[in-house]
Write a protein that holds these residues in place. Structure first.
Motif, PDB file in Angstrom:
ATOM      1  N   THR A 118       8.574 -35.172   8.839  1.00  0.00           N
ATOM      2  CA  THR A 118       8.630 -33.748   8.470  1.00  0.00           C
ATOM      3  C   THR A 118       8.627 -32.854   9.703  1.00  0.00           C
ATOM      4  OG1 THR A 118       6.228 -33.374   8.173  1.00  0.00           O
ATOM      5  CG2 THR A 118       7.497 -34.170   6.242  1.00  0.00           C
ATOM      6  N   LEU A 151      11.259 -30.156  10.726  1.00  0.00           N
ATOM      7  CA  LEU A 151      10.815 -28.793  11.012  1.00  0.00           C
ATOM      8  C   LEU A 151      11.382 -28.285  12.331  1.00  0.00           C
ATOM      9  CD1 LEU A 151       9.025 -26.433  10.085  1.00  0.00           C
ATOM     10  CD2 LEU A 151       7.138 -27.507  11.351  1.00  0.00           C
ATOM     11  N   THR A 176       3.706 -28.593   8.666  1.00  0.00           N
ATOM     12  CA  THR A 176       4.167 -28.893   7.304  1.00  0.00           C
ATOM     13  C   THR A 176       2.993 -29.305   6.431  1.00  0.00           C
ATOM     14  OG1 THR A 176       4.553 -31.244   7.715  1.00  0.00           O
ATOM     15  CG2 THR A 176       6.384 -29.718   8.201  1.00  0.00           C
ATOM     16  N   SER A 177       3.206 -29.242   5.137  1.00  0.00           N
ATOM     17  CA  SER A 177       2.162 -29.644   4.192  1.00  0.00           C
ATOM     18  C   SER A 177       1.801 -31.117   4.359  1.00  0.00           C
ATOM     19  CB  SER A 177       2.598 -29.348   2.753  1.00  0.00           C
ATOM     20  OG  SER A 177       3.849 -29.949   2.477  1.00  0.00           O
ATOM     21  N   THR A 207      15.332 -31.222   1.226  1.00  0.00           N
ATOM     22  CA  THR A 207      14.899 -31.785   2.510  1.00  0.00           C
ATOM     23  C   THR A 207      14.770 -33.303   2.471  1.00  0.00           C
ATOM     24  OG1 THR A 207      13.688 -29.740   2.922  1.00  0.00           O
ATOM     25  CG2 THR A 207      13.094 -31.613   4.283  1.00  0.00           C
ATOM     26  N   ARG A 251       4.746 -25.095   6.159  1.00  0.00           N
ATOM     27  CA  ARG A 251       6.005 -25.217   5.427  1.00  0.00           C
ATOM     28  C   ARG A 251       5.901 -26.319   4.392  1.00  0.00           C
ATOM     29  NH1 ARG A 251      10.970 -24.441   7.719  1.00  0.00           N
ATOM     30  NH2 ARG A 251      11.172 -22.383   8.599  1.00  0.00           N
ATOM     31  N   GLU A 252       6.339 -26.027   3.205  1.00  0.00           N
ATOM     32  CA  GLU A 252       6.417 -27.019   2.137  1.00  0.00           C
ATOM     33  C   GLU A 252       7.735 -27.781   2.266  1.00  0.00           C
ATOM     34  OE1 GLU A 252       4.010 -27.761   0.042  1.00  0.00           O
ATOM     35  OE2 GLU A 252       2.753 -26.162   0.875  1.00  0.00           O
ATOM     36  N   ILE A 253       7.753 -28.970   1.746  1.00  0.00           N
ATOM     37  CA  ILE A 253       8.958 -29.793   1.760  1.00  0.00           C
ATOM     38  C   ILE A 253       9.713 -29.540   0.454  1.00  0.00           C
ATOM     39  CG2 ILE A 253       9.861 -32.141   1.958  1.00  0.00           C
ATOM     40  CD1 ILE A 253       8.194 -31.028   4.390  1.00  0.00           C
TER      41      ILE A 253
END
Length: 139
Positions: free
Chosen positions: A100, A104, A41-42, A78, A72-74
């Motif tokens: 996160t 994910l 994640t970012s 989310t 993956r962006e949030i």
């Protein structure tokens, strides 16, 4: 998403990109033999960058740009689940980056994780109650 994805945590990335890290060779050796797709994640990228110097950050960003590590962006929807995760594990004081990765795992259907944080990820569960599988890479 496929279930053989390896979720990547901060410690693995720090080991991989920080020159002189005691786990660098183990991380590089693991990647050389790995064929499973990686995902993070970012928030993990931001957390990792905190531990790297400018040159190491650039190497990480180039690796991501080349497609070696999808990020993956949030999204807005989310955040309630992240809040639930942080609340559920409040006694462990989880950081947002870890939350996160719990999200994910639920989202992509894989619970296999590359981490140095065995203590927390042996406790964390997906929203459906599934445990993480901590992949052995630190030899």
């Amino acid at each position: 998403m496929t279930r053989n994805i390896l979720i990547v945590d901060t410690g693995f990335l720090v080991a991989l990109f920080r020159r002189g890290d005691r786990l660098r060779e183990a991380a590089r050796s693991f990647l050389a033999g790995n064929r499973a797709p990686l995902l993070t994640t970012s928030a993990i990228i931001v957390e990792t960058a905190f531990f790297l110097d400018a040159g190491e950050k650039l190497a990480l960003m180039e690796w991501i740009r080349r497609g070696a590590l999808p990020v993956r962006e949030i999204s807005g929807e989310t955040w309630p689940l992240l809040a639930w995760i942080v609340s559920k594990y409040a006694d462990r004081d989880p950081d947002l980056a870890d939350a996160t990765l719990v999200w994910l795992a639920q989202d992509c259907g894989s619970r296999r994780i590359l981490t140095v944080d065995d203590a927390d990820f042996s406790v964390y569960r997906t929203k459906s109650g599934k445990a993480f599988e901590i992949v052995e890479w630190m030899r």
